[in-house]
Design a protein around this motif. Structure first.
Motif, PDB file in Angstrom:
ATOM      1  N   ASN A  82      54.349  14.915  85.983  1.00 35.20           N
ATOM      2  CA  ASN A  82      55.103  14.292  84.902  1.00 35.20           C
ATOM      3  C   ASN A  82      56.610  14.435  85.127  1.00 35.20           C
ATOM      4  O   ASN A  82      57.373  13.483  84.953  1.00 35.20           O
ATOM      5  CB  ASN A  82      54.698  14.903  83.565  1.00 35.20           C
ATOM      6  CG  ASN A  82      55.326  14.188  82.394  1.00 35.20           C
ATOM      7  OD1 ASN A  82      55.548  12.982  82.425  1.00 35.20           O
ATOM      8  ND2 ASN A  82      55.623  14.932  81.342  1.00 35.20           N
ATOM      9  N   ARG A  83      57.055  15.621  85.540  1.00 36.44           N
ATOM     10  CA  ARG A  83      58.468  15.865  85.808  1.00 36.44           C
ATOM     11  C   ARG A  83      58.956  14.978  86.964  1.00 36.44           C
ATOM     12  O   ARG A  83      60.032  14.391  86.900  1.00 36.44           O
ATOM     13  CB  ARG A  83      58.680  17.346  86.136  1.00 36.44           C
ATOM     14  CG  ARG A  83      59.988  17.891  85.727  1.00 36.44           C
ATOM     15  CD  ARG A  83      60.134  19.412  85.901  1.00 36.44           C
ATOM     16  NE  ARG A  83      59.071  20.143  86.560  1.00 36.44           N
ATOM     17  CZ  ARG A  83      58.134  20.855  85.916  1.00 36.44           C
ATOM     18  NH1 ARG A  83      58.126  20.918  84.610  1.00 36.44           N
ATOM     19  NH2 ARG A  83      57.209  21.501  86.597  1.00 36.44           N
ATOM     20  N   ASN A 100      57.683  12.108  87.898  1.00 37.04           N
ATOM     21  CA  ASN A 100      57.717  10.725  87.417  1.00 37.04           C
ATOM     22  C   ASN A 100      58.950  10.466  86.560  1.00 37.04           C
ATOM     23  O   ASN A 100      59.541   9.385  86.624  1.00 37.04           O
ATOM     24  CB  ASN A 100      56.450  10.380  86.652  1.00 37.04           C
ATOM     25  CG  ASN A 100      55.258  10.210  87.552  1.00 37.04           C
ATOM     26  OD1 ASN A 100      55.401   9.978  88.750  1.00 37.04           O
ATOM     27  ND2 ASN A 100      54.067  10.321  86.990  1.00 37.04           N
ATOM     28  N   GLN A 101      59.343  11.436  85.754  1.00 40.35           N
ATOM     29  CA  GLN A 101      60.555  11.282  84.942  1.00 40.35           C
ATOM     30  C   GLN A 101      61.791  11.163  85.835  1.00 40.35           C
ATOM     31  O   GLN A 101      62.665  10.329  85.589  1.00 40.35           O
ATOM     32  CB  GLN A 101      60.712  12.460  83.979  1.00 40.35           C
ATOM     33  CG  GLN A 101      59.758  12.415  82.817  1.00 40.35           C
ATOM     34  CD  GLN A 101      59.861  13.650  81.927  1.00 40.35           C
ATOM     35  OE1 GLN A 101      60.375  14.686  82.343  1.00 40.35           O
ATOM     36  NE2 GLN A 101      59.375  13.541  80.711  1.00 40.35           N
ATOM     37  N   ASN A 102      61.856  11.988  86.896  1.00 42.75           N
ATOM     38  CA  ASN A 102      62.984  11.898  87.826  1.00 42.75           C
ATOM     39  C   ASN A 102      62.988  10.547  88.543  1.00 42.75           C
ATOM     40  O   ASN A 102      64.036   9.919  88.695  1.00 42.75           O
ATOM     41  CB  ASN A 102      62.943  13.032  88.846  1.00 42.75           C
ATOM     42  CG  ASN A 102      63.366  14.354  88.257  1.00 42.75           C
ATOM     43  OD1 ASN A 102      63.976  14.409  87.203  1.00 42.75           O
ATOM     44  ND2 ASN A 102      63.032  15.434  88.934  1.00 42.75           N
ATOM     45  N   GLN A 153      61.786   7.751  87.506  1.00 42.86           N
ATOM     46  CA  GLN A 153      62.178   6.715  86.556  1.00 42.86           C
ATOM     47  C   GLN A 153      63.681   6.752  86.286  1.00 42.86           C
ATOM     48  O   GLN A 153      64.335   5.711  86.243  1.00 42.86           O
ATOM     49  CB  GLN A 153      61.406   6.873  85.254  1.00 42.86           C
ATOM     50  CG  GLN A 153      61.685   5.761  84.265  1.00 42.86           C
ATOM     51  CD  GLN A 153      60.878   5.905  82.990  1.00 42.86           C
ATOM     52  OE1 GLN A 153      60.343   6.958  82.696  1.00 42.86           O
ATOM     53  NE2 GLN A 153      60.801   4.841  82.228  1.00 42.86           N
ATOM     54  N   ALA A 154      64.252   7.940  86.124  1.00 46.95           N
ATOM     55  CA  ALA A 154      65.687   8.056  85.861  1.00 46.95           C
ATOM     56  C   ALA A 154      66.502   7.522  87.040  1.00 46.95           C
ATOM     57  O   ALA A 154      67.480   6.793  86.851  1.00 46.95           O
ATOM     58  CB  ALA A 154      66.060   9.512  85.583  1.00 46.95           C
TER      59      ALA A 154
END
Length: 136
Positions: free
Chosen positions: A41-42, A44-46, A48-49
């Motif tokens: 999840n972490r 994927n967040q990076n 996406q950012a």
């Protein structure tokens, strides 16, 4: 009416212990996956950012290079703000990918803008945009 004998009604202690053991084994297996799921999840967040910031940067390049004077000057917009990208730093470069495509004055007809974002212990992200010289 046939009613079960009191000794046959309900669960035995062995059945309860077996059910509890099965539940415990399944819980340990699922809970063991949670740290991996949080890491995914972490990441994927990076991802996406970085992708959102790169898209915004490339759109600003496209907008800036829509004017012939800005294209000829080759001035790139500021690189994206990396405060939300988990420690990544970004650098933008540009090149003429086809050396034979030049204007009579010697300027490029095509610019390739590359944005590279990298960080310690993280993957390197590379985004590329080709922009043609606008007509006057």
């Amino acid at each position: 009416m046939n009613r079960p004998h009191p000794a046959q009604a309900g669960l035995t202690l062995i059945e309860v212990l077996i059910a509890l053991a099965i539940f415990t084994a399944l819980s340990v297996a699922v809970l063991g996956l949670l740290p991996t799921l949080f890491q995914v999840n972490r990441n994927n967040q990076n991802d996406q950012a970085v992708t959102v910031a790169a898209k915004a940067f490339m759109e600003s390049v496209r907008t800036a290079y829509s004017a012939q004077a800005t294209f000829d000057a080759g001035t790139l917009p500021a690189t994206p703000d990396t405060s939300l990208m988990g420690g990544l730093t970004c650098a933008a470069t540009q090149a003429n990918p086809v050396a034979a495509w030049v204007t009579p004055a010697g300027g490029p007809m095509l610019r390739r803008v590359t944005l590279t974002c990298a960080g310690t212990g993280q993957p390197t992200y590379t985004f590329t945009l080709d922009v043609g010289r606008p007509s006057s």
